[in-house]
Motif scaffolding. Structure first.
Motif, PDB file in Angstrom:
ATOM      1  N   PHE A  90       0.830  -1.193   0.000  1.00  0.00           N
ATOM      2  CA  PHE A  90       0.000   0.000   0.000  1.00  0.00           C
ATOM      3  C   PHE A  90       0.868   1.249   0.000  1.00  0.00           C
ATOM      4  O   PHE A  90       1.792   1.388   0.796  1.00  0.00           O
ATOM      5  CB  PHE A  90      -0.900   0.027   1.245  1.00  0.00           C
ATOM      6  CG  PHE A  90      -1.962  -1.022   1.265  1.00  0.00           C
ATOM      7  CD1 PHE A  90      -1.773  -2.202   1.967  1.00  0.00           C
ATOM      8  CD2 PHE A  90      -3.162  -0.834   0.600  1.00  0.00           C
ATOM      9  CE1 PHE A  90      -2.750  -3.183   1.990  1.00  0.00           C
ATOM     10  CE2 PHE A  90      -4.145  -1.804   0.616  1.00  0.00           C
ATOM     11  CZ  PHE A  90      -3.934  -2.989   1.313  1.00  0.00           C
ATOM     12  N   PHE A 102      -4.938   5.973   1.779  1.00  0.00           N
ATOM     13  CA  PHE A 102      -4.255   4.819   1.212  1.00  0.00           C
ATOM     14  C   PHE A 102      -4.682   4.580  -0.233  1.00  0.00           C
ATOM     15  O   PHE A 102      -5.825   4.845  -0.614  1.00  0.00           O
ATOM     16  CB  PHE A 102      -4.582   3.556   2.019  1.00  0.00           C
ATOM     17  CG  PHE A 102      -3.859   3.470   3.324  1.00  0.00           C
ATOM     18  CD1 PHE A 102      -4.421   3.979   4.476  1.00  0.00           C
ATOM     19  CD2 PHE A 102      -2.611   2.872   3.403  1.00  0.00           C
ATOM     20  CE1 PHE A 102      -3.749   3.909   5.697  1.00  0.00           C
ATOM     21  CE2 PHE A 102      -1.937   2.788   4.608  1.00  0.00           C
ATOM     22  CZ  PHE A 102      -2.500   3.310   5.747  1.00  0.00           C
ATOM     23  N   GLY A 103      -3.749   4.046  -1.009  1.00  0.00           N
ATOM     24  CA  GLY A 103      -4.104   3.535  -2.311  1.00  0.00           C
ATOM     25  C   GLY A 103      -4.844   2.218  -2.160  1.00  0.00           C
ATOM     26  O   GLY A 103      -4.979   1.684  -1.060  1.00  0.00           O
ATOM     27  N   ALA A 104      -5.320   1.706  -3.273  1.00  0.00           N
ATOM     28  CA  ALA A 104      -6.116   0.478  -3.241  1.00  0.00           C
ATOM     29  C   ALA A 104      -5.276  -0.763  -2.999  1.00  0.00           C
ATOM     30  O   ALA A 104      -5.813  -1.833  -2.696  1.00  0.00           O
ATOM     31  CB  ALA A 104      -6.884   0.321  -4.544  1.00  0.00           C
ATOM     32  N   GLY A 105      -3.971  -0.616  -3.124  1.00  0.00           N
ATOM     33  CA  GLY A 105      -3.099  -1.751  -2.878  1.00  0.00           C
ATOM     34  C   GLY A 105      -2.710  -2.486  -4.151  1.00  0.00           C
ATOM     35  O   GLY A 105      -3.454  -2.490  -5.140  1.00  0.00           O
TER      36      GLY A 105
ATOM     37  N   GLN B  38     -10.928  -2.971   7.209  1.00  0.00           N
ATOM     38  CA  GLN B  38     -10.452  -3.451   5.922  1.00  0.00           C
ATOM     39  C   GLN B  38     -11.325  -4.609   5.460  1.00  0.00           C
ATOM     40  O   GLN B  38     -11.412  -5.635   6.135  1.00  0.00           O
ATOM     41  CB  GLN B  38      -8.991  -3.893   5.992  1.00  0.00           C
ATOM     42  CG  GLN B  38      -8.403  -4.275   4.647  1.00  0.00           C
ATOM     43  CD  GLN B  38      -6.947  -4.664   4.749  1.00  0.00           C
ATOM     44  OE1 GLN B  38      -6.493  -5.187   5.767  1.00  0.00           O
ATOM     45  NE2 GLN B  38      -6.183  -4.403   3.691  1.00  0.00           N
ATOM     46  N   LYS B  42      -9.434  -5.354  -0.104  1.00  0.00           N
ATOM     47  CA  LYS B  42      -9.670  -3.919  -0.236  1.00  0.00           C
ATOM     48  C   LYS B  42      -8.661  -3.143   0.595  1.00  0.00           C
ATOM     49  O   LYS B  42      -7.941  -3.708   1.411  1.00  0.00           O
ATOM     50  CB  LYS B  42     -11.087  -3.575   0.244  1.00  0.00           C
ATOM     51  CG  LYS B  42     -12.184  -4.201  -0.583  1.00  0.00           C
ATOM     52  CD  LYS B  42     -12.269  -3.582  -1.957  1.00  0.00           C
ATOM     53  CE  LYS B  42     -13.473  -4.117  -2.716  1.00  0.00           C
ATOM     54  NZ  LYS B  42     -13.553  -3.568  -4.088  1.00  0.00           N
ATOM     55  N   SER B  43      -8.651  -1.851   0.361  1.00  0.00           N
ATOM     56  CA  SER B  43      -7.746  -1.004   1.115  1.00  0.00           C
ATOM     57  C   SER B  43      -8.323  -0.718   2.504  1.00  0.00           C
ATOM     58  O   SER B  43      -9.396  -1.180   2.858  1.00  0.00           O
ATOM     59  CB  SER B  43      -7.509   0.293   0.354  1.00  0.00           C
ATOM     60  OG  SER B  43      -6.507   1.053   0.979  1.00  0.00           O
ATOM     61  N   LEU B  44      -7.600   0.045   3.265  1.00  0.00           N
ATOM     62  CA  LEU B  44      -8.042   0.394   4.608  1.00  0.00           C
ATOM     63  C   LEU B  44      -8.963   1.605   4.565  1.00  0.00           C
ATOM     64  O   LEU B  44      -8.688   2.588   3.887  1.00  0.00           O
ATOM     65  CB  LEU B  44      -6.837   0.731   5.494  1.00  0.00           C
ATOM     66  CG  LEU B  44      -6.028  -0.436   6.031  1.00  0.00           C
ATOM     67  CD1 LEU B  44      -5.194  -1.063   4.939  1.00  0.00           C
ATOM     68  CD2 LEU B  44      -5.152  -0.002   7.181  1.00  0.00           C
TER      69      LEU B  44
END
Lengths: 112, 116
Positions: A90, A102-105, B38, B42-44
């Motif tokens: 991330f 945060f980005g989406a990962g 989360q 998916k993201s946080l």
């Protein structure tokens, strides 16, 4: 408002090959930028961060990232990946209040 | 340094019960703690920000009466999910920001909540 984009949802890389994860941000002022790594079912571990100064930042586990203001990017790199680098990565930017976006990962899969 | 713990790591509860999750900064004083949720792959999502000794600030769309946050000391914050329902099942992660390294958040290992 700030935002972070990680264009690659999933990356597969061979063990020993190089890795680059992309991160683009949108922020009005000079951003504070971070890269975190998350192993399955775990919390986030800080890899590196950029606040100011040298635009090439060294982190833990052999990772580095380069801040490019002209491209609004903060890409993460590692010259030679190990199987243990398989995880979710991330990118994040923080505002003046310390609130993270945060980005989406990016999911990294390492093949033998 | 900068270690954050969470307890429990996993919890399964029945619908309608309440669950408390603890977040502790082990080797530093955390003036601010954050609670994230989360979803799978998916993201946080930031739920709330808590400062020691004051009321938490909740993000838009987060029900403050359902997710009670207490930050009673500089090393402990708790999140209580009240009257839990299956849709509350998720991975909850806390982070802490210290009084010296104020620009970095250090994350706990997370708590997996399953509501039956």
């Amino acid at each position: 408002a700030q935002s972070v984009t990680q264009p690659d949802i999933h990356i597969t890389v061979s063990e020993g090959a190089s890795l680059e994860l992309r991160c683009n941000y949108s922020y009005g002022a000079t951003p504070y930028l971070f890269w975190y790594v998350q192993s399955p079912g775990q919390g986030l571990q800080l890899l590196l961060k950029y606040f100011s100064g040298d635009t090439l930042v060294q982190g833990i586990k052999g990772f580095e990232a380069e801040f490019k203001r002209s491209q609004s990017s903060f890409n993460l790199r590692k010259p030679s990946v190990h199987w243990s680098d398989a995880a979710e990565y991330f990118c994040a930017v923080t505002d003046s209040w310390g609130k993270f976006q945060f980005g989406a990962g990016t999911q990294v899969v390492v093949t033998p | 340094g900068a270690v954050v713990s969470q307890h429990p790591s996993r919890v399964i509860c029945k619908s309608g019960t309440s669950v408390k999750i603890e977040c502790r900064s082990l080797d530093f004083q955390a003036t601010t703690m954050f609670w994230y949720r989360q979803f799978p792959k998916k993201s946080l999502m930031l739920m709330a920000t808590s400062n020691e000794g004051s009321k938490a600030t909740y993000e838009q769309g987060v029900e403050k009466d359902k997710f009670l946050i207490n930050h009673a000391s500089l090393t402990l914050s708790t999140l209580t999910v009240t009257s839990a329902h299956p849709e509350d099942s998720s991975f909850y992660i806390c982070s802490a920001r210290g009084d010296r390294d104020t620009d970095t958040q250090y994350f706990g290992p997370g708590t997996r909540l399953t509501v039956l």
